[in-house]
Design an enzyme around this catalytic site. Structure first.
Site, PDB file in Angstrom:
ATOM      1  N   ASP A  87      29.140  18.260  -8.117  1.00 35.82           N
ATOM      2  CA  ASP A  87      28.478  18.271  -6.811  1.00 35.82           C
ATOM      3  C   ASP A  87      26.976  18.486  -6.990  1.00 35.82           C
ATOM      4  O   ASP A  87      26.539  19.291  -7.813  1.00 35.82           O
ATOM      5  CB  ASP A  87      29.077  19.389  -5.949  1.00 35.82           C
ATOM      6  CG  ASP A  87      28.670  19.256  -4.487  1.00 35.82           C
ATOM      7  OD1 ASP A  87      28.153  18.191  -4.119  1.00 35.82           O
ATOM      8  OD2 ASP A  87      28.886  20.216  -3.727  1.00 35.82           O
ATOM      9  N   CYS A  94      33.040  11.892  -0.749  1.00 34.58           N
ATOM     10  CA  CYS A  94      32.966  13.027  -1.679  1.00 34.58           C
ATOM     11  C   CYS A  94      33.285  14.245  -0.841  1.00 34.58           C
ATOM     12  O   CYS A  94      34.227  14.203  -0.045  1.00 34.58           O
ATOM     13  CB  CYS A  94      31.595  13.090  -2.354  1.00 34.58           C
ATOM     14  SG  CYS A  94      30.187  12.984  -1.240  1.00 34.58           S
ATOM     15  N   SER A  95      32.555  15.318  -0.967  1.00 37.26           N
ATOM     16  CA  SER A  95      32.827  16.470  -0.123  1.00 37.26           C
ATOM     17  C   SER A  95      32.150  16.317   1.237  1.00 37.26           C
ATOM     18  O   SER A  95      32.789  16.370   2.284  1.00 37.26           O
ATOM     19  CB  SER A  95      32.350  17.757  -0.801  1.00 37.26           C
ATOM     20  OG  SER A  95      32.666  18.887  -0.014  1.00 37.26           O
ATOM     21  N   ALA A  96      30.829  16.085   1.220  1.00 36.06           N
ATOM     22  CA  ALA A  96      30.088  15.915   2.471  1.00 36.06           C
ATOM     23  C   ALA A  96      29.975  14.459   2.885  1.00 36.06           C
ATOM     24  O   ALA A  96      29.658  14.169   4.034  1.00 36.06           O
ATOM     25  CB  ALA A  96      28.690  16.520   2.336  1.00 36.06           C
ATOM     26  N   GLY A  97      30.191  13.538   1.961  1.00 37.11           N
ATOM     27  CA  GLY A  97      30.089  12.122   2.287  1.00 37.11           C
ATOM     28  C   GLY A  97      28.669  11.623   2.347  1.00 37.11           C
ATOM     29  O   GLY A  97      28.373  10.686   3.096  1.00 37.11           O
ATOM     30  N   GLY A 131      25.798  12.578  -0.671  1.00 40.37           N
ATOM     31  CA  GLY A 131      25.143  12.491  -1.979  1.00 40.37           C
ATOM     32  C   GLY A 131      25.814  11.515  -2.925  1.00 40.37           C
ATOM     33  O   GLY A 131      25.306  10.413  -3.186  1.00 40.37           O
ATOM     34  N   GLN A 151      21.483  12.369  -2.106  1.00 40.50           N
ATOM     35  CA  GLN A 151      21.031  13.668  -1.616  1.00 40.50           C
ATOM     36  C   GLN A 151      19.998  14.361  -2.483  1.00 40.50           C
ATOM     37  O   GLN A 151      19.245  15.205  -1.995  1.00 40.50           O
ATOM     38  CB  GLN A 151      22.258  14.584  -1.459  1.00 40.50           C
ATOM     39  CG  GLN A 151      22.064  15.747  -0.524  1.00 40.50           C
ATOM     40  CD  GLN A 151      23.379  16.452  -0.238  1.00 40.50           C
ATOM     41  OE1 GLN A 151      24.365  16.254  -0.934  1.00 40.50           O
ATOM     42  NE2 GLN A 151      23.399  17.274   0.784  1.00 40.50           N
TER      43      GLN A 151
END
Length: 471
Positions: free
Chosen positions: A190, A222-225, A227, A269
């Site tokens: 991440d 990904c996690s936040a969608g 980066g 990101q």
């Protein structure tokens, strides 16, 4: 295709300082784009939708967000934290989404069902650095899992390499079912970048192969969608430019990233992720140029068939069944009574594993230290020395061992020719039987004993054979 060499040269020559400045410009221009395009995030900020966001500061723009139908929502809300992103060849090429929460897994599968998604790219692990980054939205292998009105069955799971997990899934709703493939990339930390670009490009090649001619959007999360998801979107966008031949002389990665950011907040990101796109794009261009050179070689392969019978230099004048041990072992003090070597081959070759290509550059026959022809009468022994510097042979400009490993004294030694300088006597044992070197070893008149072995202090008992009585 004519532009690729110049574009590749440009990507390789970009200074890191320039990339830092470009990324700072990307961040500042993102605010300008948001103002000029009147981009808003009102739906994601509603009180009933706040709990559906994994991160409070990553909300989809109202102008590009994915809308859910009542089928996929357990309420009147049509909200999911996901955005449509245009590609080089179609409007809804990608869906950039956050990883589903426990409360939004049903919405996630509803979005997949509505848009007939064939391929999912998951660029994160379920847990990273001790924090949960994604809900597990699939079932164990050969098992079923229910998510609201949707039933998910995992047909199989494979690991093509240590970076990738591939799952074949089937989602069912009422009497209908839909098959899809999920690629989970495991080696992307991440807010960081992968350790090499080839893994991501190989992933995208597999994804395109699975998509085939299907026109449904590619779901990336990904996690936040934003980066890691943004980097994958950018690289696939660049590939589409190459395939559709829409790449131009004013090709700009900065423009592509700004285009993504106008549709998904914080796409690409970090500065490191921005630099990674340049590295991966350069490798992509190299692959395309190499593949373009292959057809002429295949066309010329037929007339070159006789060349396949040519034997390597190292096997000339040797019986076919004889094994060439020079690539693996050093030959020391092995007598040879025929085929005396030429003076130009008066070095003993030492090959290490992984250096067979260099070792084959040695003469076809070995030179042995105690060969009676063309060498001094007194036997010459090799000197044991730690690997300190690469050993350069006169007929090879490249080292015969792998230079990737730093030189150290960790128990690794090379056998050097006797004419090479010896290490300090106080570090390693020096073995030699040359009369001219005796004065450097022990007392005058010595016969080359190991200097670290003390001379006997008294007479020794004669061997038992000497005391027998002859009859």
């Amino acid at each position: 295709m004519e532009l690729l060499p110049s574009l590749l040269s440009t990507l390789r020559s970009v200074d890191p300082g320039t990339l830092d400045q470009e990324y700072s410009a990307v961040r500042s221009q993102t605010s300008v784009l948001k103002r000029d395009l009147c981009l808003t995030t009102e739906a994601g900020a509603l009180k009933e939708n706040i709990k559906k966001n994994r991160y409070k500061d990553i909300l989809p723009y109202d102008q590009s967000r994915v809308l859910l139908s009542p089928l996929s929502s357990d309420s009147d809300s049509d909200y999911i934290n996901a955005s449509f992103i245009r590609g080089a060849s179609s409007d809804h090429r990608y869906i950039a989404s956050q990883a589903p929460l426990n409360s939004t897994v049903t919405h996630f599968w509803g979005m997949i069902w509505e848009h007939k998604v064939k391929v999912i790219v998951m660029a994160c692990r379920e847990i990273e650095m001790g924090k949960k980054k994604s809900e597990c939205y699939w079932a164990p292998v050969h098992q079923l899992a229910a998510f609201g009105p949707f039933t998910v069955y995992t047909q199989g799971e494979t690991r093509p390499n240590e970076d990738l997990v591939v799952r074949a899934l089937t989602v069912s709703h009422q009497q209908d079912s839909h098959s899809l493939i999920q690629y989970q990339f495991l080696s992307w930390p991440d807010h960081d970048i992968p350790y090499e670009a080839s893994g991501v490009l190989d992933l995208l090649e597999r994804v395109r192969s699975s998509e085939g001619g299907h026109t449904s959007p590619l779901l990336i999360h990904c996690s936040a969608g934003c980066g890691r998801t943004g980097v994958i979107c950018a690289l696939d966008y660049i590939h589409d430019l190459l395939v559709t031949k829409k790449i131009t002389a004013d090709f700009s990665i900065m423009k592509i990233v700004l285009e993504l950011r106008s549709q998904r907040p914080s796409a690409v990101q970090t500065k490191e992720q921005y630099q990674f796109i340049f590295t991966a794009a350069a490798l992509m261009f190299e692959r395309v140029l190499r593949s373009a050179e292959r057809p002429p070689r295949h066309n010329q392969s037929k007339p070159k068939k006789p060349e396949k019978k040519t034997r390597p230099v190292s096997s000339i004048n040797r019986p076919p069944q004889e094994t060439d041990m020079s690539d693996t072992y050093a030959v020391v003090n092995k007598p040879k009574h025929h085929n005396p070597p030429s003076p130009s081959s008066a070095h003993s070759g030492v090959a290490t594993p992984g250096s067979s290509s260099q070792s084959r550059m040695l003469p076809p026959s070995h030179h042995y230290d105690n060969d009676p022809s063309g060498v001094p009468a007194v036997p010459i022994y090799s000197t044991v020395s730690p690997r300190v510097k690469p050993l350069s042979l006169t007929h090879s400009a490249t080292p015969i061992y792998d230079m990737a490993t730093p030189a150290s004294h960790n128990g690794e030694y090379n056998l050097l020719p006797a004419d090479c300088p010896s290490p300090a006597d106080d570090e390693y044992e020096d073995l030699s039987s040359s009369v001219s070197d005796v004065t450097n070893l022990c007392s005058p008149g010595g016969i080359g004993f190991n200097c670290r072995i003390q001379k006997p202090r008294g007479p020794r008992d004669p061997p038992a054979e000497w005391s027998r009585l002859e009859r």
